[in-house]
Design an enzyme around this catalytic site. Sequence first.
Site, mmCIF file in Angstrom:
data_model
loop_
_atom_site.group_PDB
_atom_site.id
_atom_site.type_symbol
_atom_site.label_atom_id
_atom_site.label_comp_id
_atom_site.label_asym_id
_atom_site.label_seq_id
_atom_site.Cartn_x
_atom_site.Cartn_y
_atom_site.Cartn_z
ATOM 1 N N HIS A 1 52.522 29.367 69.228
ATOM 2 C CA HIS A 1 53.914 28.877 69.269
ATOM 3 C C HIS A 1 54.009 27.541 68.529
ATOM 4 O O HIS A 1 53.092 26.727 68.628
ATOM 5 C CB HIS A 1 54.306 28.724 70.745
ATOM 6 C CG HIS A 1 55.772 28.531 70.981
ATOM 7 N ND1 HIS A 1 56.403 27.341 70.743
ATOM 8 C CD2 HIS A 1 56.729 29.373 71.418
ATOM 9 C CE1 HIS A 1 57.690 27.460 71.043
ATOM 10 N NE2 HIS A 1 57.910 28.696 71.445
ATOM 11 N N HIS B 1 53.273 29.449 75.867
ATOM 12 C CA HIS B 1 54.078 28.284 75.478
ATOM 13 C C HIS B 1 54.738 27.564 76.644
ATOM 14 O O HIS B 1 55.474 26.598 76.450
ATOM 15 C CB HIS B 1 55.169 28.714 74.503
ATOM 16 C CG HIS B 1 56.197 29.627 75.115
ATOM 17 N ND1 HIS B 1 57.249 29.152 75.864
ATOM 18 C CD2 HIS B 1 56.315 30.969 75.124
ATOM 19 C CE1 HIS B 1 57.971 30.168 76.289
ATOM 20 N NE2 HIS B 1 57.428 31.292 75.857
ATOM 21 N N ASP C 1 67.843 31.785 79.943
ATOM 22 C CA ASP C 1 67.624 30.537 80.672
ATOM 23 C C ASP C 1 67.174 29.381 79.798
ATOM 24 O O ASP C 1 66.558 28.435 80.279
ATOM 25 C CB ASP C 1 66.558 30.800 81.741
ATOM 26 C CG ASP C 1 65.337 31.497 81.144
ATOM 27 O OD1 ASP C 1 65.139 31.376 79.922
ATOM 28 O OD2 ASP C 1 64.597 32.167 81.890
ATOM 29 N N GLU D 1 71.154 38.838 81.266
ATOM 30 C CA GLU D 1 69.875 38.548 81.954
ATOM 31 C C GLU D 1 70.114 37.566 83.109
ATOM 32 O O GLU D 1 69.459 36.531 83.242
ATOM 33 C CB GLU D 1 68.817 38.004 80.987
ATOM 34 C CG GLU D 1 67.402 38.059 81.548
ATOM 35 C CD GLU D 1 66.364 37.426 80.615
ATOM 36 O OE1 GLU D 1 66.259 36.190 80.551
ATOM 37 O OE2 GLU D 1 65.657 38.207 79.954
HETATM 38 C C1 UD1 Z 1 62.062 27.446 74.319
HETATM 39 C C2 UD1 Z 1 62.760 27.677 75.648
HETATM 40 C C3 UD1 Z 1 61.994 28.639 76.520
HETATM 41 C C4 UD1 Z 1 61.687 29.916 75.778
HETATM 42 C C5 UD1 Z 1 60.984 29.571 74.488
HETATM 43 C C6 UD1 Z 1 60.747 30.812 73.705
HETATM 44 C C7 UD1 Z 1 63.964 25.765 76.517
HETATM 45 C C8 UD1 Z 1 63.939 24.610 77.435
HETATM 46 N N1 UD1 Z 1 62.832 26.426 76.373
HETATM 47 O O1 UD1 Z 1 60.862 26.709 74.553
HETATM 48 O O2 UD1 Z 1 62.775 28.957 77.654
HETATM 49 O O3 UD1 Z 1 60.869 30.730 76.572
HETATM 50 O O4 UD1 Z 1 61.805 28.693 73.715
HETATM 51 O O5 UD1 Z 1 59.909 30.610 72.621
HETATM 52 O O6 UD1 Z 1 64.987 26.091 75.966
HETATM 53 N N2 UD1 Z 1 59.612 24.476 66.962
HETATM 54 C C9 UD1 Z 1 59.570 24.638 65.599
HETATM 55 N N3 UD1 Z 1 60.168 25.753 65.052
HETATM 56 C C10 UD1 Z 1 60.822 26.681 65.822
HETATM 57 C C11 UD1 Z 1 60.825 26.491 67.200
HETATM 58 C C12 UD1 Z 1 60.233 25.397 67.760
HETATM 59 O O7 UD1 Z 1 59.006 23.821 64.897
HETATM 60 O O8 UD1 Z 1 61.347 27.657 65.285
HETATM 61 C C13 UD1 Z 1 58.943 23.276 67.560
HETATM 62 C C14 UD1 Z 1 59.811 22.023 67.436
HETATM 63 O O9 UD1 Z 1 58.969 20.924 67.245
HETATM 64 C C15 UD1 Z 1 60.453 21.940 68.810
HETATM 65 C C16 UD1 Z 1 59.329 22.461 69.697
HETATM 66 O O10 UD1 Z 1 58.723 23.509 68.939
HETATM 67 O O11 UD1 Z 1 60.856 20.629 69.126
HETATM 68 C C17 UD1 Z 1 59.759 22.972 71.036
HETATM 69 O O12 UD1 Z 1 60.802 23.893 70.907
HETATM 70 P P1 UD1 Z 1 61.904 24.044 72.087
HETATM 71 O O13 UD1 Z 1 62.912 24.998 71.637
HETATM 72 O O14 UD1 Z 1 62.350 22.682 72.510
HETATM 73 O O15 UD1 Z 1 61.116 24.617 73.315
HETATM 74 P P2 UD1 Z 1 60.156 25.835 73.458
HETATM 75 O O16 UD1 Z 1 58.921 25.314 74.070
HETATM 76 O O17 UD1 Z 1 60.078 26.561 72.182
HETATM 77 N N1 UDP Z 2 57.325 37.558 69.834
HETATM 78 C C1 UDP Z 2 57.342 37.633 68.449
HETATM 79 N N2 UDP Z 2 56.340 37.012 67.752
HETATM 80 C C2 UDP Z 2 55.347 36.304 68.351
HETATM 81 C C3 UDP Z 2 55.356 36.212 69.766
HETATM 82 C C4 UDP Z 2 56.371 36.844 70.474
HETATM 83 O O1 UDP Z 2 58.219 38.279 67.870
HETATM 84 O O2 UDP Z 2 54.467 35.773 67.648
HETATM 85 C C5 UDP Z 2 58.421 38.216 70.593
HETATM 86 C C6 UDP Z 2 58.022 39.109 71.744
HETATM 87 O O3 UDP Z 2 57.909 40.463 71.337
HETATM 88 C C7 UDP Z 2 59.163 38.922 72.732
HETATM 89 C C8 UDP Z 2 59.669 37.530 72.454
HETATM 90 O O4 UDP Z 2 59.164 37.169 71.171
HETATM 91 O O5 UDP Z 2 60.235 39.822 72.462
HETATM 92 C C9 UDP Z 2 59.198 36.587 73.504
HETATM 93 O O6 UDP Z 2 59.493 35.300 73.126
HETATM 94 P P1 UDP Z 2 58.822 34.028 73.787
HETATM 95 O O7 UDP Z 2 57.491 34.361 74.331
HETATM 96 O O8 UDP Z 2 58.919 32.954 72.751
HETATM 97 O O9 UDP Z 2 59.852 33.654 74.940
HETATM 98 P P2 UDP Z 2 60.009 34.118 76.451
HETATM 99 O O10 UDP Z 2 60.044 35.601 76.508
HETATM 100 O O11 UDP Z 2 58.870 33.545 77.213
HETATM 101 O O12 UDP Z 2 61.294 33.485 76.864
#
Ligand code: UD1
Ligand code: UDP
Length: 382
Positions: free
Chosen positions: A254, A221, A96, A118
Amino acid sequence: MPSVTVVLGTRPEAIKLAPVILAARASPSMAVTVCNTGQHADMTAGILSLFGIVPDIDLAVMKPNQSLTDITGAVLRTLEPVLGERRPDWLIVQGDTTSAFAAALAAFYARTPVAHVEAGLRTGDIHAPWPEEMNRLLITDIARLHFAPLESNAANLQREGVPPARIVVTGNTGIDALKWIIGRLAADKRLAESAQRALDATKVDALRAGAGAQIVLITGHRRESFGEGFRNICAALAELARRFPERHFIYPVHPNPEVRDTVQRELGGMLANLHLIEPLDYLPFVLLMTRAELILTDSGGIQEEAPSIGKRVIVLRQITERTEGVETGLIRLAGTDRARIVADAAAAFEGRWPPKPEGSDVYGDGRAAERIVAALAAVSRT
Ligand code: UD1
Ligand code: UDP
């Protein structure tokens, strides 16, 4: 031979699609292309290399602090030529996220059929999780084949009018990944040592091998909790760390700047037993989950993983689409309510919420990817 393009972008997509990519690649009757949108450039590299996956295409969409609109537009724009050139028989997306939704929409524009891994998770509230619940609904409208993890997810899809013939109940692919890693950690001494080295690198003494510390693991997060919700969660963590000084509260934070800034401001350097660390690679994270006494999280994936290894979880969300875990007795929904979070954690620490070390296969038996690949092969033959 059907050709499939698998699109992933974020940490959970990399973990949950790795078993599908490996199973599809092992199938002699499938040609697989892996496309990383790069939404989580920093957090997917280690996962993909752990599973031996090298993406064929990197859309490199990540920019610091980008908006949902930025990601959606960038994925649509950069995926269009890929689909135009490769013309796959199927595009596979997972879950999602914005990467998943935008890729499904790009496939729709390119008239490429979409298979959704999923599928069918619902809270019934388009604002929680936000924007994920809407992404799920939109992907369902686009997808031709729906891989529902559980019967309850399949029932949601049928209620919305998806024909039963287009739904396959598979189990969660994240449980495939988890079982595979836990098996390898037990069998491969060098891999287990490298996981421990990653924990040592955090410089938290409680995480050293043999430290015997009582570990409470935290992640968080969700965008719908930004602001007051996150401040409440932080207040609960500070209260717990003060009340239970013999325990170590480990929070891999995160990288989302909104999360980082709040957590750092509210908890940074405050208590010796509350450790804010960088996100962990999946391998050391799994090792840490197996050691944890209790997990506090708003993550969807961790809600699925924890019951599989018998861990109790306090879910830091008002509402969950993963209700089966609650029925195992291993999951409690506390929302972002400070008092409830503290009360549930205290119940776990004080023996009023007993653990269930045997675990539960409620979210999957480790063979979901196999079922997905078999269903894709069967539908491509017809
Ligand atoms: C995203 C997903 C969420 C998922 C989550 C898992 C969307 C809308 N949200 O949220 O469904 O549960 O990932 O973790 O797709 N950033 C970094 N390095 C990274 C990743 C993120 O610096 O490797 C920072 C960047 O500034 C980025 C911000 O985090 O702009 C937010 O990342 P983003 O992918 O937009 O949303 P998440 O909150 O991570
Ligand atoms: N996870 C990881 N390192 C971390 C936190 C989470 O590898 O520091 C793994 C965790 O085991 C799970 C997945 O990341 O498999 C969950 O990701 P996240 O919480 O970012 O996204 P969500 O499940 O909420 O979409």
